[in-house]
Design an enzyme around this catalytic site. Structure first.
Site, PDB file in Angstrom:
ATOM      1  N   ASP A  17       0.850  -1.189   0.000  1.00 58.07           N
ATOM      2  CA  ASP A  17       0.000   0.000   0.000  1.00 58.07           C
ATOM      3  C   ASP A  17       0.889   1.244   0.000  1.00 58.07           C
ATOM      4  O   ASP A  17       1.638   1.472   0.959  1.00 58.07           O
ATOM      5  CB  ASP A  17      -0.863  -0.072   1.274  1.00 58.07           C
ATOM      6  CG  ASP A  17      -1.738   1.137   1.460  1.00 58.07           C
ATOM      7  OD1 ASP A  17      -1.685   2.078   0.638  1.00 58.07           O
ATOM      8  OD2 ASP A  17      -2.483   1.154   2.467  1.00 58.07           O
ATOM      9  N   ASN A  31      -7.413  11.826 -10.889  1.00 52.94           N
ATOM     10  CA  ASN A  31      -8.211  12.130 -12.083  1.00 52.94           C
ATOM     11  C   ASN A  31      -8.124  13.639 -12.301  1.00 52.94           C
ATOM     12  O   ASN A  31      -7.696  14.368 -11.405  1.00 52.94           O
ATOM     13  CB  ASN A  31      -9.638  11.599 -11.962  1.00 52.94           C
ATOM     14  CG  ASN A  31     -10.365  12.222 -10.800  1.00 52.94           C
ATOM     15  OD1 ASN A  31     -10.515  13.439 -10.741  1.00 52.94           O
ATOM     16  ND2 ASN A  31     -10.806  11.401  -9.857  1.00 52.94           N
ATOM     17  N   GLY A  39      -9.832   3.760  -5.938  1.00 49.58           N
ATOM     18  CA  GLY A  39      -8.502   3.175  -6.080  1.00 49.58           C
ATOM     19  C   GLY A  39      -7.455   3.842  -5.203  1.00 49.58           C
ATOM     20  O   GLY A  39      -7.716   4.199  -4.048  1.00 49.58           O
ATOM     21  N   VAL A  40      -6.285   4.040  -5.778  1.00 47.54           N
ATOM     22  CA  VAL A  40      -5.161   4.581  -5.006  1.00 47.54           C
ATOM     23  C   VAL A  40      -5.439   6.028  -4.592  1.00 47.54           C
ATOM     24  O   VAL A  40      -5.021   6.470  -3.509  1.00 47.54           O
ATOM     25  CB  VAL A  40      -3.848   4.414  -5.804  1.00 47.54           C
ATOM     26  CG1 VAL A  40      -3.756   5.317  -6.995  1.00 47.54           C
ATOM     27  CG2 VAL A  40      -2.643   4.579  -4.895  1.00 47.54           C
ATOM     28  N   ASP A  41      -6.160   6.750  -5.412  1.00 50.10           N
ATOM     29  CA  ASP A  41      -6.522   8.141  -5.125  1.00 50.10           C
ATOM     30  C   ASP A  41      -7.333   8.217  -3.828  1.00 50.10           C
ATOM     31  O   ASP A  41      -7.029   9.012  -2.922  1.00 50.10           O
ATOM     32  CB  ASP A  41      -7.338   8.656  -6.325  1.00 50.10           C
ATOM     33  CG  ASP A  41      -7.493  10.159  -6.364  1.00 50.10           C
ATOM     34  OD1 ASP A  41      -6.957  10.842  -5.471  1.00 50.10           O
ATOM     35  OD2 ASP A  41      -8.149  10.657  -7.300  1.00 50.10           O
ATOM     36  N   SER A 124      -2.659   4.297 -14.122  1.00 53.26           N
ATOM     37  CA  SER A 124      -3.604   3.947 -15.205  1.00 53.26           C
ATOM     38  C   SER A 124      -3.941   2.459 -15.316  1.00 53.26           C
ATOM     39  O   SER A 124      -4.729   2.100 -16.199  1.00 53.26           O
ATOM     40  CB  SER A 124      -3.115   4.436 -16.587  1.00 53.26           C
ATOM     41  OG  SER A 124      -3.324   5.817 -16.718  1.00 53.26           O
ATOM     42  N   THR A 125      -3.367   1.601 -14.458  1.00 54.44           N
ATOM     43  CA  THR A 125      -3.632   0.164 -14.643  1.00 54.44           C
ATOM     44  C   THR A 125      -4.847  -0.334 -13.862  1.00 54.44           C
ATOM     45  O   THR A 125      -5.121  -1.525 -13.838  1.00 54.44           O
ATOM     46  CB  THR A 125      -2.414  -0.703 -14.267  1.00 54.44           C
ATOM     47  OG1 THR A 125      -2.191  -0.604 -12.862  1.00 54.44           O
ATOM     48  CG2 THR A 125      -1.174  -0.285 -15.033  1.00 54.44           C
ATOM     49  N   TYR A 128      -8.565   3.068 -15.186  1.00 55.64           N
ATOM     50  CA  TYR A 128      -8.239   3.630 -16.501  1.00 55.64           C
ATOM     51  C   TYR A 128      -7.866   2.567 -17.536  1.00 55.64           C
ATOM     52  O   TYR A 128      -7.718   2.884 -18.724  1.00 55.64           O
ATOM     53  CB  TYR A 128      -7.142   4.693 -16.386  1.00 55.64           C
ATOM     54  CG  TYR A 128      -7.647   6.065 -15.935  1.00 55.64           C
ATOM     55  CD1 TYR A 128      -8.994   6.288 -15.637  1.00 55.64           C
ATOM     56  CD2 TYR A 128      -6.774   7.146 -15.816  1.00 55.64           C
ATOM     57  CE1 TYR A 128      -9.448   7.536 -15.226  1.00 55.64           C
ATOM     58  CE2 TYR A 128      -7.221   8.406 -15.410  1.00 55.64           C
ATOM     59  CZ  TYR A 128      -8.559   8.595 -15.118  1.00 55.64           C
ATOM     60  OH  TYR A 128      -9.000   9.839 -14.728  1.00 55.64           O
TER      61      TYR A 128
HETATM   62  P1  ADP Z   1      -6.132   4.654 -12.541  1.00 56.87           P
HETATM   63  O1  ADP Z   1      -7.409   5.448 -12.618  1.00 56.87           O
HETATM   64  O2  ADP Z   1      -4.906   5.486 -12.875  1.00 56.87           O
HETATM   65  O3  ADP Z   1      -6.196   3.363 -13.291  1.00 56.87           O
HETATM   66  P2  ADP Z   1      -6.460   3.218  -9.991  1.00 56.87           P
HETATM   67  O4  ADP Z   1      -6.341   3.780  -8.620  1.00 56.87           O
HETATM   68  O5  ADP Z   1      -7.774   2.678 -10.409  1.00 56.87           O
HETATM   69  O6  ADP Z   1      -5.944   4.393 -10.979  1.00 56.87           O
HETATM   70  O7  ADP Z   1      -5.360   2.098 -10.189  1.00 56.87           O
HETATM   71  C1  ADP Z   1      -3.987   2.312 -10.371  1.00 56.87           C
HETATM   72  C2  ADP Z   1      -3.223   1.212  -9.711  1.00 56.87           C
HETATM   73  O8  ADP Z   1      -3.133   1.467  -8.312  1.00 56.87           O
HETATM   74  C3  ADP Z   1      -3.857  -0.174  -9.852  1.00 56.87           C
HETATM   75  O9  ADP Z   1      -2.849  -1.095 -10.253  1.00 56.87           O
HETATM   76  C4  ADP Z   1      -4.347  -0.481  -8.432  1.00 56.87           C
HETATM   77  O10 ADP Z   1      -4.261  -1.879  -8.154  1.00 56.87           O
HETATM   78  C5  ADP Z   1      -3.340   0.263  -7.607  1.00 56.87           C
HETATM   79  N1  ADP Z   1      -3.707   0.609  -6.211  1.00 56.87           N
HETATM   80  C6  ADP Z   1      -4.931   0.693  -5.636  1.00 56.87           C
HETATM   81  N2  ADP Z   1      -4.810   1.036  -4.325  1.00 56.87           N
HETATM   82  C7  ADP Z   1      -3.473   1.159  -4.077  1.00 56.87           C
HETATM   83  C8  ADP Z   1      -2.687   1.468  -2.918  1.00 56.87           C
HETATM   84  N3  ADP Z   1      -3.253   1.734  -1.738  1.00 56.87           N
HETATM   85  N4  ADP Z   1      -1.326   1.471  -3.034  1.00 56.87           N
HETATM   86  C9  ADP Z   1      -0.729   1.197  -4.220  1.00 56.87           C
HETATM   87  N5  ADP Z   1      -1.417   0.911  -5.346  1.00 56.87           N
HETATM   88  C10 ADP Z   1      -2.765   0.889  -5.280  1.00 56.87           C
END
Ligand code: ADP
Length: 178
Positions: A17, A31, A39-41, A124-125, A128
């Site tokens: 994380d 975004n 997600g990560v955001d 983006s994985t 997006y």
């Molecule tokens: P995007 O819209 O750019 O695709 P996402 O947040 O949906 O952004 O996903 C981007 C990547 O971040 C994905 O591979 C997801 O598995 C990963 N992700 C989600 N939560 C976390 C976290 N807490 N720490 C690191 N990576 C994360």
């Protein structure tokens, strides 16, 4: 592509994380509104607290491939760099270039702020939809090229949340090491 070993050793790969990383700056796959998302955001905003959203509101958004810096508030990281990666359509809409810009402009902002360590997620994985293998290659080569071409030295950690990305990154770095 050949990268000298003094640059390759600056790169490390971790599973986990990104909000827990003790680095100067963590990168947020944001975004364009910069007002938070899933997600990560979402995870970064939850961990940093409401002050982060308040600062983001003052920035007026950010285009895909560009980057903005804020403080890290309740995170261990002192700063957050927010960059919206490309939304993947068909691979022929400039997605690779925009993804490259997200990594390049994040490195540049960290450099301009003389930061010594940066953590990236796999931009983006997730939502997006960018294919993971190509995204991994773009991420690692862009960062290595930045370090090689500018001469700036900084520790870079890629923090991968899922097993598939983690394995891809480990394998790609091994391949570069030869
Ligand atoms: P995007 O819209 O750019 O695709 P996402 O947040 O949906 O952004 O996903 C981007 C990547 O971040 C994905 O591979 C997801 O598995 C990963 N992700 C989600 N939560 C976390 C976290 N807490 N720490 C690191 N990576 C994360």
């Amino acid at each position: 592509m050949v990268f000298p070993s003094d640059i390759r050793v600056l790169i490390s790969i971790k599973k986990g994380d990104i909000t827990k990383e003790d680095v100067d700056v963590i990168v947020n796959a944001a975004n364009p509104s910069l007002l938070g998302g899933g997600g990560v955001d979402g995870a970064i905003h939850r961990a940093a607290g409401p002050e982060l959203l308040a600062e983001c509101r003052t920035l007026g958004g950010c285009s895909h491939g560009e980057a903005r810096i804020t403080k890290g508030y309740r995170l261990k990281a002192r700063y957050v760099i927010h960059t919206p990666g490309p939304v993947y359509r068909n691979g022929k809409s400039g997605e690779r270039e925009v993804l490259r810009n997200s990594y390049y402009n994040s490195m540049k902002l960290a450099h301009q702020n003389t930061l010594q360590s940066i953590a990236f997620p796999a931009i983006s994985t997730g939502v997006y939809g960018y294919p993971k293998e190509e995204a991994c290659e773009v991420a690692i080569t862009t960062v290595l090229e930045y370090l090689r071409d500018t001469g700036y030295r900084m520790q870079v950690v890629f923090v991968l949340f899922d097993d598939e990305n983690y394995t891809l990154y480990i394998d790609y770095l091994k391949k570069l090491r030869g």
